[in-house]
Design a protein around this motif. Structure first.
Motif: not given
Length: 369
Positions: A55-56, A77-78, A81, A83-84
């Motif tokens: 994601a991301g 992922e992410n 951010q 929400d990493a």
């Protein structure tokens, strides 16, 4: 290239520099006294391997392939951010799956595997000073396992007898090397006034190398060797200290070091070789210069990795030339085209083969076989 890294503390997989001009350094001659590798890379070509998308913004920072049928690769992922989160992918003969990890982890930084039913990883939370977990795979689940008491782990490796070696520190000025055997940790080395030891390679229980970064360009390069009884500081003859970014152990007389000189002009990383008695240094060629020729370059950052080719030489991924993956056989360089022009953040070879697996800065997986 984006100069940021996917995790806040430095490791052998990640290091950031500001942009600067630099001059290429002269290259030492071919490996002196070492076993000669083949004159060319092993036959094969690089190919992207379909894997679950991240994601991301995704990075794969660690990878291990204990046999031809299983791969463990982890990262984030992410990235950057709120929400990493940490991610771990598994490949088996049935295909890829995503593994469940403990809650609250944001990045997997290092992965090692003894076999398909026993793998280890180092993962961090949002602030690695506050949370760094040692994870173990038992063939079914990843669970947190106690590390050395009071130590925040930086890098791990497995020796050929199954011992788990780890570098770390307590958050102060100390650096440690510990080994886990039969479920018990023993501190093997303590350096009271050392910076982080971010690279480790354990060949056998009596042949272990650790390195890291000094506090400035003035102190000697931090590199130590364990012979089974004692640790010895290894002299690294150079005008400036080096940061040892990665160590690739092949044999007692064939050890490779991916290192960054702490020079005011910010030169790119260099490849060094230990043949059992001395070091040689080999400049990594830039994207447009003829192989072997030294020219000025511009540096904007570093993220890369090295891996054994299975025949005595090494593969190198460098952000200074994302259009190629480089191969060095001990005498000469060759270039090969990767599936995508990005940097390999992690590389590993399947034991007893010439197959190499790669995790990239965009969260994709490559293989050469």
């Amino acid at each position: 290239m984006d100069p940021s890294t996917a995790h806040p503390h430095p490791s052998r997989r990640a290091f950031t520099l500001g942009g600067a001009a630099l001059l290429g350094a002269a290259v030492a001659g071919p490996l002196a006294g070492a076993r000669r590798a083949a004159a060319a890379p092993p036959p094969g070509e690089w190919a992207a391997v379909p894997a679950p998308p991240l994601a991301g913004r995704g990075n794969l920072l660690g990878i291990a392939a204990p046999d031809p049928w299983h791969v463990f690769t982890g990262g984030t992922e992410n990235a950057f951010q709120p929400d990493a989160r940490a991610v771990m992918l598994h490949r088996t003969p049935r295909g890829w799956t995503r593994a469940e990890l403990p809650e609250g982890l944001t990045a997997v930084n290092d992965v090692r595997a003894a076999n398909a039913a026993s793998a280890w990883a180092v993962a961090t939370g949002q602030d690695p000073q506050e949370r760094t977990d040692l994870l173990h795979w038992n063939g079914l689940h990843w669970t947190a396992v106690a590390g050395p008491a009071g130590q925040r782990l930086l890098a791990i490796d497995l020796d050929r007898a199954g011992g788990l070696w780890a570098t770390g520190g307590s958050g102060g000025d100390d650096a440690t090397v510990s080994v886990r055997r039969h479920g018990t940790w023993t501190t093997s080395l303590t350096l009271p006034e050392a910076a982080g030891l971010t690279a480790i390679a354990a060949g056998t229980p009596s042949d272990v190398w650790v390195g890291g970064t000094g506090r400035s360009s003035a102190p000697p390069t931090p590199l130590w060797h364990f012979d089974g009884a004692d640790w010895t500081r290894v002299q690294w003859e150079s005008a400036y200290a080096h940061w040892i970014l990665q160590i690739e152990y092949i044999a007692p007389d064939n050890v490779w070091f991916y290192a960054l000189e702490q020079h005011p002009l910010f030169p790119p990383p260099t490849l060094h070789h230990w043949n059992g008695s001395e070091f040689t240094v080999h400049k990594i060629p830039g994207p447009f210069e003829p192989l072997g020729e030294v020219r000025p370059m511009s540096a904007i950052g570093f993220l890369g990795s090295i891996a054994s080719d299975g025949r005595g030489g090494v593969w190198v991924s460098s952000p200074y030339d994302t259009s190629h993956l480089l191969h060095f056989d001990g005498t000469s360089w060759t270039r090969e085209t990767p599936p995508v022009m990005v940097t390999a953040y992690s590389m590993t070879r399947v034991p007893h083969t010439t197959t190499v697996w790669v995790g990239t800065q965009i969260g994709t997986v490559w293989r050469r076989s």
